[in-house]
Scaffold this motif. Structure first.
Motif, PDB file in Angstrom:
ATOM      1  N   PRO A  62      80.100   2.728   1.507  1.00 16.76           N
ATOM      2  CA  PRO A  62      80.258   4.048   1.408  1.00 16.76           C
ATOM      3  C   PRO A  62      81.778   4.371   0.938  1.00 16.76           C
ATOM      4  N   VAL A  63      82.125   5.246   0.079  1.00 16.68           N
ATOM      5  CA  VAL A  63      83.491   5.612  -0.036  1.00 16.68           C
ATOM      6  C   VAL A  63      83.564   6.980  -0.413  1.00 16.68           C
ATOM      7  N   LYS A  64      84.512   7.517   0.189  1.00 16.36           N
ATOM      8  CA  LYS A  64      84.908   9.152  -0.042  1.00 16.36           C
ATOM      9  C   LYS A  64      85.687   9.142  -1.192  1.00 16.36           C
ATOM     10  N   VAL A  65      85.314   9.953  -2.072  1.00 17.47           N
ATOM     11  CA  VAL A  65      86.114  10.133  -3.321  1.00 17.47           C
ATOM     12  C   VAL A  65      86.684  11.869  -3.582  1.00 17.47           C
ATOM     13  N   ARG A  66      87.994  11.786  -3.555  1.00 11.41           N
ATOM     14  CA  ARG A  66      88.580  12.976  -3.744  1.00 11.41           C
ATOM     15  C   ARG A  66      89.004  13.334  -5.171  1.00 11.41           C
ATOM     16  N   CYS A  67      88.541  14.449  -5.842  1.00 13.99           N
ATOM     17  CA  CYS A  67      88.884  14.573  -7.056  1.00 13.99           C
ATOM     18  C   CYS A  67      89.996  15.623  -7.134  1.00 13.99           C
ATOM     19  N   ALA A  68      91.129  15.321  -7.529  1.00 10.49           N
ATOM     20  CA  ALA A  68      92.452  15.865  -7.362  1.00 10.49           C
ATOM     21  C   ALA A  68      92.579  17.446  -8.097  1.00 10.49           C
ATOM     22  N   LYS A  69      91.929  17.212  -9.452  1.00  9.27           N
ATOM     23  CA  LYS A  69      92.257  18.416 -10.077  1.00  9.27           C
ATOM     24  C   LYS A  69      90.989  19.558  -9.688  1.00  9.27           C
ATOM     25  N   SER A  70      90.000  18.904  -9.407  1.00  8.81           N
ATOM     26  CA  SER A  70      88.650  19.897  -9.121  1.00  8.81           C
ATOM     27  C   SER A  70      88.824  20.276  -7.875  1.00  8.81           C
ATOM     28  N   GLU A  71      89.654  19.744  -6.836  1.00  9.32           N
ATOM     29  CA  GLU A  71      89.600  19.987  -5.551  1.00  9.32           C
ATOM     30  C   GLU A  71      88.144  19.904  -4.665  1.00  9.32           C
ATOM     31  N   VAL A  72      87.653  18.766  -5.264  1.00  5.17           N
ATOM     32  CA  VAL A  72      86.547  18.648  -4.625  1.00  5.17           C
ATOM     33  C   VAL A  72      86.228  17.171  -3.930  1.00  5.17           C
ATOM     34  N   THR A  73      85.900  17.044  -2.941  1.00  2.00           N
ATOM     35  CA  THR A  73      85.722  15.727  -2.193  1.00  2.00           C
ATOM     36  C   THR A  73      83.999  15.462  -2.103  1.00  2.00           C
ATOM     37  N   VAL A  74      83.702  14.235  -2.286  1.00  2.00           N
ATOM     38  CA  VAL A  74      82.338  13.684  -2.386  1.00  2.00           C
ATOM     39  C   VAL A  74      82.205  12.339  -1.656  1.00  2.00           C
ATOM     40  N   ASP A  75      81.149  12.257  -0.758  1.00  2.00           N
ATOM     41  CA  ASP A  75      80.868  11.067  -0.123  1.00  2.00           C
ATOM     42  C   ASP A  75      79.788  10.433  -0.956  1.00  2.00           C
ATOM     43  N   VAL A  76      80.242   9.146  -1.392  1.00  2.00           N
ATOM     44  CA  VAL A  76      79.345   8.373  -2.084  1.00  2.00           C
ATOM     45  C   VAL A  76      78.809   7.000  -1.395  1.00  2.00           C
ATOM     46  N   ALA A  77      77.381   7.270  -1.268  1.00  2.00           N
ATOM     47  CA  ALA A  77      76.546   6.492  -0.288  1.00  2.00           C
ATOM     48  C   ALA A  77      76.627   4.875  -1.031  1.00  2.00           C
ATOM     49  N   ALA A  78      76.371   3.988  -0.180  1.00  2.00           N
ATOM     50  CA  ALA A  78      76.285   2.586  -0.676  1.00  2.00           C
ATOM     51  C   ALA A  78      75.461   2.285  -1.782  1.00  2.00           C
ATOM     52  N   ASP A  79      74.397   2.933  -1.882  1.00  2.00           N
ATOM     53  CA  ASP A  79      73.292   2.775  -2.766  1.00  2.00           C
ATOM     54  C   ASP A  79      73.450   3.753  -4.037  1.00  2.00           C
ATOM     55  N   GLU A  80      74.582   4.309  -4.323  1.00  2.00           N
ATOM     56  CA  GLU A  80      74.451   5.196  -5.620  1.00  2.00           C
ATOM     57  C   GLU A  80      76.103   4.923  -6.108  1.00  2.00           C
ATOM     58  N   SER A  81      76.101   5.256  -7.373  1.00  2.00           N
ATOM     59  CA  SER A  81      77.216   5.163  -8.154  1.00  2.00           C
ATOM     60  C   SER A  81      78.250   6.284  -7.937  1.00  2.00           C
ATOM     61  N   ILE A  82      79.378   6.095  -7.979  1.00  2.00           N
ATOM     62  CA  ILE A  82      80.508   7.263  -7.991  1.00  2.00           C
ATOM     63  C   ILE A  82      80.218   8.111  -9.230  1.00  2.00           C
ATOM     64  N   LEU A  83      79.645   7.519 -10.411  1.00  2.00           N
ATOM     65  CA  LEU A  83      79.371   8.766 -11.368  1.00  2.00           C
ATOM     66  C   LEU A  83      78.229   9.393 -10.817  1.00  2.00           C
ATOM     67  N   ASP A  84      77.136   8.933 -10.449  1.00  2.00           N
ATOM     68  CA  ASP A  84      75.877   9.660  -9.881  1.00  2.00           C
ATOM     69  C   ASP A  84      76.517  10.734  -8.862  1.00  2.00           C
ATOM     70  N   ALA A  85      77.323  10.269  -7.899  1.00  2.00           N
ATOM     71  CA  ALA A  85      77.628  11.156  -6.946  1.00  2.00           C
ATOM     72  C   ALA A  85      78.606  12.466  -7.449  1.00  2.00           C
ATOM     73  N   LEU A  86      79.519  12.316  -8.453  1.00  2.00           N
ATOM     74  CA  LEU A  86      80.338  13.159  -9.104  1.00  2.00           C
ATOM     75  C   LEU A  86      79.426  14.234  -9.652  1.00  2.00           C
ATOM     76  N   GLU A  87      78.540  13.692 -10.437  1.00  2.00           N
ATOM     77  CA  GLU A  87      77.279  14.579 -11.178  1.00  2.00           C
ATOM     78  C   GLU A  87      76.496  15.484 -10.152  1.00  2.00           C
ATOM     79  N   THR A  88      76.430  14.860  -9.057  1.00  2.00           N
ATOM     80  CA  THR A  88      75.379  15.897  -7.990  1.00  2.00           C
ATOM     81  C   THR A  88      76.334  17.135  -7.687  1.00  2.00           C
ATOM     82  N   VAL A  89      77.713  16.983  -7.659  1.00  2.00           N
ATOM     83  CA  VAL A  89      78.533  17.948  -7.155  1.00  2.00           C
ATOM     84  C   VAL A  89      79.194  18.705  -8.198  1.00  2.00           C
ATOM     85  N   GLY A  90      78.622  18.518  -9.609  1.00  2.00           N
ATOM     86  CA  GLY A  90      78.878  19.243 -10.702  1.00  2.00           C
ATOM     87  C   GLY A  90      80.236  18.728 -11.464  1.00  2.00           C
ATOM     88  N   ILE A  91      80.852  17.739 -10.955  1.00  2.00           N
ATOM     89  CA  ILE A  91      81.931  16.877 -11.769  1.00  2.00           C
ATOM     90  C   ILE A  91      81.428  16.134 -12.837  1.00  2.00           C
TER      91      ILE A  91
END
Length: 307
Positions: free
Chosen positions: A222-251
């Motif tokens: 798992p990895v925590k991804v902080r989006c600097a411009k959007s000021e959004v942080t998303v927790d990416v599970a081990a079995d999902e892509s960073i891209l999929d996780a970003l899309e789930t929070v509207g990025i």
């Protein structure tokens, strides 16, 4: 941008070339040898290497193989597309650029000849020595042989049904200082070339894959991804892509292949250490300034991305 199919031509058994133009007659974005475009087709986006002349700014030319296991891209082009149709095109982008070298060895398998054609044109223009080894299933399945015939014995055409598979270990047995090796084709060919080039100078080999590398054996944390411009942080599970996780929070991140091949989803990394798993970086290339969020992960618990 929407481009029009101006012409279609049979280049070999199962291979069509498409000539794409601006329907208003405009000039197209410039490109360099090794570049590809994203072509939007019904329900899919596919990447095709540009195989024409970069100096022809009024058209793009791509070659499309009829894939038996097509997921909708090549089958649509071969069975339904017609001159006059409009297609959405993204790019061009180039992760397979021709680097300066004393000489070039080009190795192509099947439809992998397409990005090699403008490279040969560039090498000729720059008067750099080169040779091409071109393999395919049968002679009639190997596209653009008429263009290559003008280069004489610098081109070695080896249909598998006549000469067997390319002898990659023999071809690359002796490392050549100053020679840049460019390979494009099926996964098996590229894997063989990468293995044979392990003793070559670092940076000598450049490859382009049509399909992403097999990542099934890699362990993801798992990895925590902080989006600097959007000021959004998303927790990416081990079995999902960073891209999929970003899309789930509207990025929203531009993407085309979602397979680590095209590079359209690269995002600048501000903090953290990427774990590159894409298929477009050259072997040994260590560029931590950006990562492809569709397949790549992190070697640190957190990444900060410039989105």
């Amino acid at each position: 941008m929407d481009l029009m199919i101006r012409a279609m031509r049979v280049e070999a058994d199962g291979v069509l070339s498409l000539e794409l133009v601006d329907p208003e007659g405009g000039i197209l974005p410039e490109w360099t040898a090794g570049a590809h475009i994203d072509v939007g087709l019904p329900d899919v986006v596919r990447q095709y290497s540009l195989c024409g002349d970069p100096a022809d700014r009024d058209r793009y030319v791509v070659g499309v193989l009829a894939e038996p296991q097509s997921r909708g891209g090549s089958s649509y082009i071969h069975d339904e597309a017609r001159p006059g149709d409009l297609v959405e095109v993204g790019g061009p982008r180039n992760h397979f650029a021709l680097v300066p070298a004393k000489r070039y060895l080009f190795i192509a398998g099947g439809i992998g000849i397409t990005p090699i054609l403008p490279m040969i044109r560039q090498a000729e223009a720059e008067r750099v020595p080169w040779r091409l080894v071109y393999g395919g299933r049968t002679r009639t399945s190997m596209a653009f042989r008429d263009l290559l015939a003008a280069h004489g014995d610098r081109v070695l055409i080896q249909p598998e049904d006549e000469t067997g598979r390319l002898d990659i270990p023999g071809l690359l047995a002796d490392p050549e200082e100053g020679t840049a090796v460019y390979c494009c084709g099926p996964t098996g060919l590229i894997d063989a070339v990468e293995g044979a080039c392990e003793s070559w100078p670092e940076g000598a080999l450049n490859v382009e894959r049509f399909a992403g590398k097999d990542l099934s054996g890699l362990v993801s944390a798992p990895v925590k991804v902080r989006c600097a411009k959007s000021e959004v942080t998303v927790d990416v599970a081990a079995d999902e892509s960073i891209l999929d996780a970003l899309e789930t929070v509207g990025i929203s991140v531009a993407n085309a292949c979602r397979d680590g091949v095209c590079g359209s989803c690269e995002v600048r990394v501000l903090q953290g250490e990427p774990d590159h798993r894409d298929s477009f970086r050259a072997p040994g290339e260590d560029d931590d300034a950006a990562l492809a969020v569709c397949v790549s992960r992190a070697r640190t618990p957190e990444l900060v991305l410039d989105i």
